[in-house]
Scaffold this active site. Structure first.
Site, PDB file in Angstrom:
ATOM      1  N   LYS A  88       0.260 -49.245  42.301  1.00 10.81           N
ATOM      2  CA  LYS A  88       1.220 -48.130  42.336  1.00 10.81           C
ATOM      3  C   LYS A  88       0.885 -47.110  41.243  1.00 10.81           C
ATOM      4  O   LYS A  88       1.613 -46.949  40.271  1.00 10.81           O
ATOM      5  CB  LYS A  88       2.636 -48.669  42.173  1.00 10.81           C
TER       6      LYS A  88
ATOM      7  N   GLY B  52      11.471 -52.441  38.607  1.00  5.33           N
ATOM      8  CA  GLY B  52      11.681 -51.013  38.329  1.00  5.33           C
ATOM      9  C   GLY B  52      12.379 -50.758  36.999  1.00  5.33           C
ATOM     10  O   GLY B  52      12.035 -49.815  36.283  1.00  5.33           O
TER      11      GLY B  52
HETATM   12  P1  ADP Z   1       3.097 -55.235  39.712  1.00  4.37           P
HETATM   13  O1  ADP Z   1       3.929 -55.842  40.821  1.00  4.37           O
HETATM   14  O2  ADP Z   1       2.645 -56.285  38.739  1.00  4.37           O
HETATM   15  O3  ADP Z   1       3.779 -54.063  39.059  1.00  4.37           O
HETATM   16  P2  ADP Z   1       1.626 -53.570  41.583  1.00  4.37           P
HETATM   17  O4  ADP Z   1       2.680 -53.836  42.586  1.00  4.37           O
HETATM   18  O5  ADP Z   1       1.488 -52.185  41.052  1.00  4.37           O
HETATM   19  O6  ADP Z   1       1.761 -54.638  40.370  1.00  4.37           O
HETATM   20  O7  ADP Z   1       0.199 -53.918  42.194  1.00  4.37           O
HETATM   21  C1  ADP Z   1      -0.103 -55.154  42.752  1.00  4.37           C
HETATM   22  C2  ADP Z   1      -1.136 -54.988  43.830  1.00  4.37           C
HETATM   23  O8  ADP Z   1      -2.264 -54.291  43.358  1.00  4.37           O
HETATM   24  C3  ADP Z   1      -1.662 -56.306  44.352  1.00  4.37           C
HETATM   25  O9  ADP Z   1      -1.267 -56.435  45.705  1.00  4.37           O
HETATM   26  C4  ADP Z   1      -3.183 -56.189  44.216  1.00  4.37           C
HETATM   27  O10 ADP Z   1      -3.878 -56.688  45.343  1.00  4.37           O
HETATM   28  C5  ADP Z   1      -3.371 -54.699  44.112  1.00  4.37           C
HETATM   29  N1  ADP Z   1      -4.638 -54.323  43.461  1.00  4.37           N
HETATM   30  C6  ADP Z   1      -5.095 -54.703  42.262  1.00  4.37           C
HETATM   31  N2  ADP Z   1      -6.325 -54.193  42.024  1.00  4.37           N
HETATM   32  C7  ADP Z   1      -6.638 -53.441  43.103  1.00  4.37           C
HETATM   33  C8  ADP Z   1      -7.772 -52.658  43.486  1.00  4.37           C
HETATM   34  N3  ADP Z   1      -8.819 -52.529  42.681  1.00  4.37           N
HETATM   35  N4  ADP Z   1      -7.731 -52.051  44.687  1.00  4.37           N
HETATM   36  C9  ADP Z   1      -6.664 -52.186  45.508  1.00  4.37           C
HETATM   37  N5  ADP Z   1      -5.562 -52.896  45.209  1.00  4.37           N
HETATM   38  C10 ADP Z   1      -5.558 -53.527  44.030  1.00  4.37           C
HETATM   39 MG    MG Z   2       4.212 -55.279  42.902  1.00  2.00          MG
END
Ligand code: ADP
Ligand code: MG
Length: 391
Positions: free
Chosen positions: A196, A372
């Protein structure tokens, strides 16, 4: 923050906001009760003090009208099992029937109100709805950290009508996040990954004021690499965010802060469990491939930086950790944080899941329940649900 430790609860009607917005399967079975368990210390404490406890929460998105699909009945039944004590269920969250039930409620007993989002006033923070809720209690306790970034009637508006206090969960979350943001000793570090990207640039801006080093990876890493002029092929990278990333790199340089990016990465032809993949330096990413994880040199370098840090905030996996062959970087980061002496805070559902999958929870100072709310707190925003309990 005003603490519940300073309150005389005996015989008082205590209206407590909890975040029981738990995930459920299609049959209404609770698939993860973490949020309910997290509120137990405050619930038990208030009941033991001899209060008449009234719990309120939202569940799902019933869009301002009563809908049995979003009833909190199942949650009340689950809480009853966890407490091993009767949990009464109200047919509504405001009105005369509920008032009658509360009149009957004895000290040390607990009543669960029906979903507060059955009324449109809740999410509008409508003063009239806040007042109707407030009529049910003498004291307001907020323990819903996961909803604290929303200015709703049951999280914020109600505090205009009742004395408001922070429950243990809310208090602990805020104290831990403040501790890691305001820690006096350098280096203070954040690792930012995940997908995100747009949502997290504000976070990066604030962290540059508070911390010394940012390690970027995942989609955020790809976008920063592109902002540095590196060709990232098919990687998750949002072109319209590049000017903002360049700006953040300039700010970091001016403030003498460091934003480190991967030096090598795992690239794959697609995001799938059986995609072909290889390790390359970042200046060799093929046009038709995408970054799916950090490479071994980056793991080693990031590991050294983490080992030297005094505080670590981690948000967002550094690779597509859902697939085993692309989870290497995320697992290495998790182990490095667990092994370090630093005060460590994990924010974000996916990063927390990665830690739990490796059973490293006990080696982490604090795993935030907030989603969030955690991100907004780290972004430096004032959370309405926290503010309502502050002096
Ligand atoms: P969090 O829930 O810890 O805040 P996010 O929801 O922002 O993290 O991101 C989690 C997602 O990011 C996971 O589904 C993971 O597969 C994806 N992700 C991580 N690295 C990459 C990448 N290089 N390209 C695409 N997706 C990625
Ligand atoms: Mg997430």
């Amino acid at each position: 923050m005003r603490s519940i430790k300073d309150v005389e609860f005996k015989d008082k009607r205590v209206l407590m906001r909890v975040d029981f917005n738990v995930p459920m399967d299609e049959n209404g079975g609770i698939t993860d009760d973490t949020r309910i368990v997290a509120a137990l210390p405050t619930i038990k404490y208030i009941m033991e003090q001899g209060a008449r406890l009234i719990l309120m929460s939202h569940l799902g998105r019933p869009n301002g009208k009563a809908d049995p699909k979003y009833s909190l009945k199942g949650v009340a039944a689950h809480l009853e099992r966890l407490l091993n004590k009767k949990v009464l269920m109200a047919p509504d969250c405001i009105g005369d029937k509920v008032k009658d039930m509360i009149d009957q409620l004895a000290s040390g007993e607990v009543l669960m109100l029906e979903n507060v989002r059955y009324y449109p006033g809740e999410e509008k923070n409508d003063p009239e709805f806040s007042r109707q809720l407030a009529q049910l209690g003498d004291i307001f306790v907020n323990d819903a950290f996961g909803t604290a970034h929303r200015a709703h009637s049951s999280t914020a508006g109600i505090a205009d009508y009742l004395p408001a206090y922070a429950g243990f969960l809310l208090e602990n979350e805020v104290n831990m996040l403040r501790k890691v943001l305001e820690h006096p000793e350098c280096p203070r570090l954040a690792i930012l990954g995940g997908s995100k990207v747009k949502d997290k640039l504000g976070l990066i801006r604030n962290l540059l004021n508070k911390l010394d080093i940012l390690l970027v990876a995942g989609g955020i890493g790809s976008t920063f690499l592109a902002a540095r002029g590196i060709k990232v092929g098919q990687s998750l990278c949002e072109a319209e965010l590049l000017p903002e990333c360049k700006n953040l790199l300039d700010i970091a340089e001016k403030k003498n802060k460091h934003i480190y990016m991967p030096v090598d990465v795992v690239v794959a032809s697609e995001i799938s469990p059986d995609a072909s993949y290889k390790i390359v330096d970042v200046d060799e990413i093929p046009d038709d491939m995408m970054i799916v994880d950090i490479g071994p040199k980056t793991i080693q370098f990031y590991g050294i930086v983490i080992a030297r840090a005094h505080t670590v905030i981690w948000n967002g996996p550094v690779g597509v950790y859902e697939f085993e062959q692309f989870a290497v970087g995320t697992e290495a980061i998790a182990h490095a944080i667990a092994a370090s002496q630093a005060v460590s805070v994990i924010g974000g559902g996916d990063s927390a899941a990665a830690i739990q999958r490796l059973s490293l929870d006990k080696d982490i100072t604090h795993i935030s329940t907030g989603g969030g709310a955690t991100l907004e707190f780290l972004e430096g925003m004032e959370l309405p649900g926290v503010k309502s309990c502050e002096n």
